[in-house]
Scaffold this motif. Structure first.
Motif, PDB file in Angstrom:
ATOM      1  N   SER A   9      27.381 -55.883 -31.689  1.00  0.00           N
ATOM      2  CA  SER A   9      27.706 -54.499 -32.061  1.00  0.00           C
ATOM      3  C   SER A   9      26.493 -53.569 -31.963  1.00  0.00           C
ATOM      4  CB  SER A   9      28.293 -54.451 -33.474  1.00  0.00           C
ATOM      5  OG  SER A   9      27.372 -54.973 -34.405  1.00  0.00           O
ATOM      6  N   THR A  10      25.294 -54.079 -32.230  1.00  0.00           N
ATOM      7  CA  THR A  10      24.099 -53.232 -32.134  1.00  0.00           C
ATOM      8  C   THR A  10      23.871 -52.800 -30.698  1.00  0.00           C
ATOM      9  OG1 THR A  10      23.121 -54.368 -34.027  1.00  0.00           O
ATOM     10  CG2 THR A  10      21.629 -53.108 -32.618  1.00  0.00           C
ATOM     11  N   ALA A  11      23.973 -53.745 -29.766  1.00  0.00           N
ATOM     12  CA  ALA A  11      23.765 -53.407 -28.354  1.00  0.00           C
ATOM     13  C   ALA A  11      24.851 -52.452 -27.861  1.00  0.00           C
ATOM     14  CB  ALA A  11      23.739 -54.676 -27.502  1.00  0.00           C
ATOM     15  N   ILE A  12      26.076 -52.692 -28.266  1.00  0.00           N
ATOM     16  CA  ILE A  12      27.187 -51.817 -27.851  1.00  0.00           C
ATOM     17  C   ILE A  12      26.966 -50.406 -28.379  1.00  0.00           C
ATOM     18  CG2 ILE A  12      29.666 -51.383 -28.144  1.00  0.00           C
ATOM     19  CD1 ILE A  12      29.979 -54.507 -28.147  1.00  0.00           C
ATOM     20  N   MET A  13      26.587 -50.306 -29.668  1.00  0.00           N
ATOM     21  CA  MET A  13      26.347 -48.992 -30.270  1.00  0.00           C
ATOM     22  C   MET A  13      25.175 -48.297 -29.574  1.00  0.00           C
ATOM     23  SD  MET A  13      25.201 -48.060 -34.157  1.00  0.00           S
ATOM     24  CE  MET A  13      23.590 -48.801 -33.882  1.00  0.00           C
ATOM     25  N   ASN A  14      24.096 -49.044 -29.325  1.00  0.00           N
ATOM     26  CA  ASN A  14      22.932 -48.462 -28.656  1.00  0.00           C
ATOM     27  C   ASN A  14      23.275 -47.988 -27.246  1.00  0.00           C
ATOM     28  OD1 ASN A  14      21.259 -48.817 -30.860  1.00  0.00           O
ATOM     29  ND2 ASN A  14      20.391 -50.722 -30.115  1.00  0.00           N
ATOM     30  N   LEU A  15      24.081 -48.754 -26.534  1.00  0.00           N
ATOM     31  CA  LEU A  15      24.496 -48.343 -25.186  1.00  0.00           C
ATOM     32  C   LEU A  15      25.306 -47.059 -25.222  1.00  0.00           C
ATOM     33  CD1 LEU A  15      25.436 -51.638 -23.306  1.00  0.00           C
ATOM     34  CD2 LEU A  15      23.783 -49.911 -22.581  1.00  0.00           C
ATOM     35  N   LYS A  16      26.229 -46.946 -26.170  1.00  0.00           N
ATOM     36  CA  LYS A  16      27.048 -45.730 -26.281  1.00  0.00           C
ATOM     37  C   LYS A  16      26.177 -44.511 -26.587  1.00  0.00           C
ATOM     38  CE  LYS A  16      31.399 -47.880 -27.529  1.00  0.00           C
ATOM     39  NZ  LYS A  16      32.400 -48.132 -28.570  1.00  0.00           N
ATOM     40  N   MET A  17      25.264 -44.660 -27.545  1.00  0.00           N
ATOM     41  CA  MET A  17      24.383 -43.536 -27.887  1.00  0.00           C
ATOM     42  C   MET A  17      23.482 -43.191 -26.702  1.00  0.00           C
ATOM     43  SD  MET A  17      23.435 -44.169 -31.962  1.00  0.00           S
ATOM     44  CE  MET A  17      21.961 -45.003 -31.550  1.00  0.00           C
ATOM     45  N   LEU A  18      23.012 -44.183 -25.990  1.00  0.00           N
ATOM     46  CA  LEU A  18      22.147 -43.958 -24.841  1.00  0.00           C
ATOM     47  C   LEU A  18      22.898 -43.251 -23.716  1.00  0.00           C
ATOM     48  CD1 LEU A  18      19.347 -44.453 -23.661  1.00  0.00           C
ATOM     49  CD2 LEU A  18      20.161 -46.664 -22.862  1.00  0.00           C
ATOM     50  N   GLU A  19      24.121 -43.665 -23.463  1.00  0.00           N
ATOM     51  CA  GLU A  19      24.927 -43.011 -22.426  1.00  0.00           C
ATOM     52  C   GLU A  19      25.172 -41.545 -22.764  1.00  0.00           C
ATOM     53  OE1 GLU A  19      28.344 -45.561 -22.002  1.00  0.00           O
ATOM     54  OE2 GLU A  19      27.133 -47.138 -21.057  1.00  0.00           O
ATOM     55  N   GLU A  20      25.431 -41.257 -24.050  1.00  0.00           N
ATOM     56  CA  GLU A  20      25.608 -39.864 -24.473  1.00  0.00           C
ATOM     57  C   GLU A  20      24.323 -39.072 -24.269  1.00  0.00           C
ATOM     58  OE1 GLU A  20      27.023 -39.928 -28.514  1.00  0.00           O
ATOM     59  OE2 GLU A  20      28.831 -41.048 -27.957  1.00  0.00           O
ATOM     60  N   GLU A  21      23.187 -39.675 -24.594  1.00  0.00           N
ATOM     61  CA  GLU A  21      21.891 -39.024 -24.406  1.00  0.00           C
ATOM     62  C   GLU A  21      21.621 -38.765 -22.917  1.00  0.00           C
ATOM     63  OE1 GLU A  21      18.249 -37.313 -25.213  1.00  0.00           O
ATOM     64  OE2 GLU A  21      19.803 -37.848 -26.643  1.00  0.00           O
ATOM     65  N   MET A  22      21.959 -39.723 -22.073  1.00  0.00           N
ATOM     66  CA  MET A  22      21.742 -39.563 -20.638  1.00  0.00           C
ATOM     67  C   MET A  22      22.639 -38.457 -20.080  1.00  0.00           C
ATOM     68  SD  MET A  22      21.236 -43.593 -19.659  1.00  0.00           S
ATOM     69  CE  MET A  22      20.483 -43.513 -18.036  1.00  0.00           C
ATOM     70  N   LYS A  23      23.871 -38.338 -20.594  1.00  0.00           N
ATOM     71  CA  LYS A  23      24.766 -37.263 -20.172  1.00  0.00           C
ATOM     72  C   LYS A  23      24.202 -35.904 -20.569  1.00  0.00           C
ATOM     73  CE  LYS A  23      29.081 -39.860 -20.310  1.00  0.00           C
ATOM     74  NZ  LYS A  23      30.342 -40.088 -21.052  1.00  0.00           N
ATOM     75  N   ARG A  24      23.674 -35.810 -21.790  1.00  0.00           N
ATOM     76  CA  ARG A  24      23.091 -34.561 -22.258  1.00  0.00           C
ATOM     77  C   ARG A  24      21.875 -34.182 -21.406  1.00  0.00           C
ATOM     78  NH1 ARG A  24      24.492 -36.459 -27.475  1.00  0.00           N
ATOM     79  NH2 ARG A  24      22.453 -37.442 -27.748  1.00  0.00           N
ATOM     80  N   ASN A  25      21.101 -35.160 -21.025  1.00  0.00           N
ATOM     81  CA  ASN A  25      19.896 -34.887 -20.221  1.00  0.00           C
ATOM     82  C   ASN A  25      20.233 -34.414 -18.806  1.00  0.00           C
ATOM     83  OD1 ASN A  25      18.222 -35.572 -22.317  1.00  0.00           O
ATOM     84  ND2 ASN A  25      17.753 -37.610 -21.557  1.00  0.00           N
ATOM     85  N   LYS A  26      21.401 -34.801 -18.285  1.00  0.00           N
ATOM     86  CA  LYS A  26      21.806 -34.390 -16.939  1.00  0.00           C
ATOM     87  C   LYS A  26      22.272 -32.932 -16.921  1.00  0.00           C
ATOM     88  CE  LYS A  26      23.014 -38.824 -14.925  1.00  0.00           C
ATOM     89  NZ  LYS A  26      24.068 -39.611 -14.310  1.00  0.00           N
ATOM     90  N   LYS A  27      22.710 -32.425 -18.057  1.00  0.00           N
ATOM     91  CA  LYS A  27      23.239 -31.047 -18.117  1.00  0.00           C
ATOM     92  C   LYS A  27      22.155 -30.017 -18.026  1.00  0.00           C
ATOM     93  CE  LYS A  27      27.389 -32.167 -20.647  1.00  0.00           C
ATOM     94  NZ  LYS A  27      28.174 -31.963 -21.805  1.00  0.00           N
TER      95      LYS A  27
END
Length: 181
Positions: free
Chosen positions: A163-181
């Protein structure tokens, strides 16, 4: 160990205490007593006994690790680090030790040292998720989002329910999306 296995762990502790009384300079008896307390989450007692070991033999690797591990459990990473560094030459091939050293380096803002520990853990035990967790944290700290993503994806491949890795991946993907904008 037999007494412990037989459910007589209190007797084991008493035997270790008697051994330290019989020979107050026997570091192994003190260390065993400290480990017995540690195993029972009695960290304050384990800390006191480990300190006794280090007064007799300041270079005792496992006692240094125990002190570092306990301080890390108390989130006192700056206190943990000197003990762990002292034990490093003797325990550099132990992934659990490397995790303690790595996380203490990470928490005291030494990302390069933490990364070395994580990489060594991954080399020694490619199936041990702790190395990848630490590598992900270090990569985030260094600003390498893709490196962190790769580390946490590796954990999910090894342990799909982590669950930690899954949660970290989700937060990271959201951060990467924000950085692309």
């Amino acid at each position: 160990r037999i007494l412990d296995f037989a459910g007589m762990s209190d007797r084991v502790g008493e035997l270790y205490r008697r051994a330290t009384e019989r020979n107050p300079y026997d570091t192994l008896s003190y260390f065993n007593l400290s480990a017995w307390y540690h195993k029972r989450d009695q960290y304050d007692s384990a800390l006191i006994i480990s300190d006794s070991v280090l007064k007799i033999d300041p270079d005792y690797p496992k006692a240094n690790w125990m002190m570092g591990n306990i301080y890390a459990k108390f989130e006192e990473y700056s206190k943990a680090l000197p003990y762990l560094e002292k034990a490093f030459p003797y325990l550099a091939d132990n992934v659990e030790f490397l995790y303690d050293l790595g996380i203490s380096n990470y928490r005291t803002n030494h990302p390069d040292e933490a990364a070395l520990c994580a990489k060594q853990m991954v080399e020694l035990a490619p199936d041990f998720p702790g190395g990848y967790h630490l590598l992900g944290l270090v990569n985030i700290q260094k600003g390498d989002l893709q490196g962190a993503q790769k580390a946490w994806q590796t954990i999910v491949e090894l342990l799909p329910d982590d669950s930690t890795a899954i949660m970290n991946l989700k937060m990271l993907e959201e951060e990467m999306k924000r950085n692309k904008k």
